[in-house]
Write a protein that holds these residues in place. Sequence first.
Motif, mmCIF file in Angstrom:
data_model
loop_
_atom_site.group_PDB
_atom_site.id
_atom_site.type_symbol
_atom_site.label_atom_id
_atom_site.label_comp_id
_atom_site.label_asym_id
_atom_site.label_seq_id
_atom_site.Cartn_x
_atom_site.Cartn_y
_atom_site.Cartn_z
ATOM 1 N N MET A 281 0.821 -1.204 0.000
ATOM 2 C CA MET A 281 0.000 0.000 0.000
ATOM 3 C C MET A 281 0.863 1.264 0.000
ATOM 4 N N GLU A 282 1.908 1.276 0.777
ATOM 5 C CA GLU A 282 2.789 2.452 0.809
ATOM 6 C C GLU A 282 3.393 2.712 -0.568
ATOM 7 N N ARG A 283 3.812 1.636 -1.236
ATOM 8 C CA ARG A 283 4.403 1.813 -2.554
ATOM 9 C C ARG A 283 3.359 2.281 -3.567
ATOM 10 N N LEU A 284 2.154 1.778 -3.459
ATOM 11 C CA LEU A 284 1.091 2.209 -4.368
ATOM 12 C C LEU A 284 0.778 3.691 -4.191
ATOM 13 N N VAL A 285 0.616 4.105 -2.950
ATOM 14 C CA VAL A 285 0.264 5.507 -2.681
ATOM 15 C C VAL A 285 1.362 6.435 -3.194
ATOM 16 N N ASP A 286 2.608 6.063 -2.962
ATOM 17 C CA ASP A 286 3.726 6.884 -3.435
ATOM 18 C C ASP A 286 3.744 6.970 -4.955
ATOM 19 N N PHE A 287 3.496 5.840 -5.616
ATOM 20 C CA PHE A 287 3.576 5.821 -7.071
ATOM 21 C C PHE A 287 2.409 6.564 -7.712
ATOM 22 N N ILE A 288 1.199 6.284 -7.251
ATOM 23 C CA ILE A 288 0.029 6.904 -7.886
ATOM 24 C C ILE A 288 -0.045 8.383 -7.543
ATOM 25 N N GLY A 289 0.085 8.717 -6.243
ATOM 26 C CA GLY A 289 0.092 10.122 -5.839
ATOM 27 C C GLY A 289 -1.042 10.901 -6.469
ATOM 28 N N GLU A 290 -0.693 11.919 -7.252
ATOM 29 C CA GLU A 290 -1.699 12.757 -7.911
ATOM 30 C C GLU A 290 -1.909 12.364 -9.372
ATOM 31 N N ARG A 291 -1.357 11.241 -9.767
ATOM 32 C CA ARG A 291 -1.526 10.816 -11.163
ATOM 33 C C ARG A 291 -3.000 10.548 -11.476
ATOM 34 N N ARG A 292 -3.376 10.866 -12.693
ATOM 35 C CA ARG A 292 -4.752 10.633 -13.154
ATOM 36 C C ARG A 292 -4.799 9.232 -13.758
ATOM 37 N N MET A 293 -5.168 8.293 -12.930
ATOM 38 C CA MET A 293 -5.167 6.892 -13.319
ATOM 39 C C MET A 293 -6.541 6.265 -13.102
ATOM 40 N N LEU A 294 -6.773 5.172 -13.819
ATOM 41 C CA LEU A 294 -7.991 4.373 -13.653
ATOM 42 C C LEU A 294 -7.575 2.934 -13.369
ATOM 43 N N LEU A 295 -8.094 2.388 -12.279
ATOM 44 C CA LEU A 295 -7.899 0.982 -11.953
ATOM 45 C C LEU A 295 -9.222 0.244 -12.150
ATOM 46 N N VAL A 296 -9.173 -0.891 -12.819
ATOM 47 C CA VAL A 296 -10.346 -1.736 -13.011
ATOM 48 C C VAL A 296 -10.121 -2.998 -12.178
ATOM 49 N N LEU A 297 -10.837 -3.116 -11.071
ATOM 50 C CA LEU A 297 -10.664 -4.236 -10.146
ATOM 51 C C LEU A 297 -11.773 -5.257 -10.396
ATOM 52 N N ASP A 298 -11.396 -6.423 -10.899
ATOM 53 C CA ASP A 298 -12.382 -7.407 -11.332
ATOM 54 C C ASP A 298 -12.537 -8.527 -10.314
#
Length: 889
Positions: A281-298
């Motif tokens: 989770m820490e690595r995800l939060v750091d990487f995504i930050g303010e990036r405009r991304m879309l995750l599709v969780l299936d």
Amino acid sequence: MPELLTGTVTFLFSDIEGSTRLLQSQGAGWPALLARHQELLRTAFTAHGGAEVGTEGDSFFVAFPTAPGAVAAAVDAQRALAGEPWPPGVELLVRMGMHTGEASLSTDSYVGLNVHRASRIASVARGGQVLLSDSTRGLVANALPDGVELRDLGDHRLKDLDRAEHLFQLVIPGLPSDFPAIGSLGSTPNNLPARLTTFLGREREIGAVVDLAGSHRLVTLTGPGGTGKTRLSLEVARRLVEQHPDGVYFVELAPITQPELVAAEIGRAIALPERGGRTAMERLVDFIGERRMLLVLDNFEQVMGGATSVSELLASCPSLTILTSSRSALRISGEQEYPVPPLALPDLARLPGHEELSQYDAVALFIERARAVRPDFMVTNDNAPAVAEICVRLDGLPLAIELAAARIRILSPQAMLGRIEQRLALLAGGARDLPARQQTLRGAIAWSHDMLDEADRALFAGLSVFVGSASLDAIERVCGDLLGSNVIDALASLVDKSLLRQREGPEHEPRFEMLETIREFALEQATERNELDALRQRHADHYLEVATLAGSQVMGSAKRSWLDRLEADHENLRAALGWAVETDRAEAALRMTAALWRFWQMRGHLGEGRDAVTAALALPHAAEHPAARADALSALAGLAYWQGDSAAARAAYEEEIALRRELGDRAGEAEALYGASFTWSIGELAEDRNADAAAALIEQAIPIFRELGDELAVGRCEWALANVRYGQGELQEARESGLRALAIFQAADDRFMTGWTTYTLGLADLSEDYQAADGVPDARVAAAARLTGALRIFDEAEDSSGYTLVLDALALLALRNGDRDRAARLAGAVARLERETGTGLAFWNRGTLGYDPTVLLTDPEAADAWTAGEALTTAEAVAYALEGASAGE
């Protein structure tokens, strides 16, 4: 407000990437950081004639009378930012964009398309990156600051602008110049799977979900299995690519059942590098930050406890949007639920002609899937009413329709309709607390199930415990006692009735798998038959045997075969291990993790493996099984070592050594001493590196191995000493130890250790060449032969950790041979492999050899080659490396 410039003006916009995250993390320290950032930029802008038009928060809008002045100001500003001693943990990255054109004035500012274009260019840059429009480039191409170059990024479409803009990036010596793809339209990173079958209709639903995603950051598609949630979510994601320039990623959650793995699965889908000591989770939060991304969780329904991870991500990443598919809503703040409706259906009372029936999505799906099994199938005047009624009776649910269409090879639509009517009448209700559509789908699946004889039904229920696919041997061992007849005959029957799929596994082995929705129904059947607990026990017992056998063979000559088998069964191994942990079968969990750790290491599952071992060691009854616990500690230490986390690896080894001594396990003690020696070689901090400590541990292990008569283990100790001496620059001593080890391994046909020892000897040759002022060509030739030999060995087994390190060394070899293009391509391939596998040991070799691959990124041509290298598949990268090294021999 300064006097506004007129005529031709270069407009520059800038802002801080991740400013919201910095504000949250720095708290009271943020104002001082912001003020210092503003001071540095104002100094640079003013020195080159910039007129500050506006400042808001962390952004600047500045106008320059000349384009060269604007470029010089941007270069000075970026250098000042990079040279500033920011507080520990702070990386302040500013993105800039500029465009030159005629100034259009309003009362107190600039207006018009040229200003808008400059702003849009800045908005797609990455932190630390400076982008120029083609018009600005034309004015500065021959007037760049010393050493500064331009990198052509090609044409990019920018939001709200009709024509594409040809963009260029400043390459500033001494500063990073390799950035992720810019966030322009049409260049969004994504892993969306290619369509294997036609997506039919659903335009209304797609539009509705796209609109919801525009106003809600979490949209959940709900409905029973088989409603087409996954396909709809993927189609929506494809329509939303342009609105999420930083990435659109599909995350398949069906293989996992533990909510705590949700963050790790997301990280794997976006190829997030694994780093020891930090949570997923820490690595995800750091990487995504303010990036405009879309995750599709299936398939979120089986990890509902992971909803807290979704909530945390949304709270920490303000520009992230998440689209989930699930049997039920996640029930967290901000969620917008969208119940997926059935496919469009005809009105049975007013049926159109058979030629017009296919305008209805449900009928079109039936026709297409029926033709897949019977290419000559056609809708005629005679069968059209039956086709339409089949779709209506199945409520337009895609999976139900597909199951029915699969029967067209043996049943006409009219005959099928009679069966469906009888079956749905019998199974119309289902459980009262289930949604109506799930009751209907349950009836459709039950109809297929009830066509089975007793042996087929018994196997159908038994197969429910397998996750993903299973081999014939596994099915016979787990389910054989349930059947009174041949397992192969029952499997063939289930495949024929489309309740089971067959595919080819490793070494052409047949494997069988269920659709997840069908598997859920099969689980209910196993429960009704009072067989589920016993099945899970047999499933876990079998995969413990698989892991144990593979663990004993995976370091041998048939390593590739065993690794492939474990990869094919990875989901089942996860499930068996998860069940052992959930039910506190501590000994089984400890033994399985100990057996699997080399697989996790060599096939790039380091983070997952480390988490699994940690969970097993934390079980309440783990201490009651000291021998198994010692083996698991060894696995934990090995996984942490390969992640580059020397402190954690050392701590685990020290605990293992103490436990081995308590047990009187001399062989285990020696192995742990040997393993612990490596943790004194790889530390990023100086205090974590101690050659004397490493050698002392090896010297303790050697007498024990000799006492036990373990010549191969003595060879491994010689190899370990070779690594220690190489790291100290004692190349002759390193070669002597390495050659002694190599002779032992070659005599025993130990391919694994032959590969690693050959690699170490190749590094020693490289080091000899690197240390000499004019180089040593003969040493490079020797290094090429040894490194390619090692690479072939690791490639035979698809040992990702092995060929990641060897490719890194071959990149340096190419650089020493003067081939910067090849060096950059290989370095790019290594960068991708490190991200995907979590292998974290290359920094040690680079430090020992004084090699920094990122220097290649300061050269635009080499940077392009790096990007091309990242796009290579592993097989392509290995072939390219072997070709280049052979040419240089």
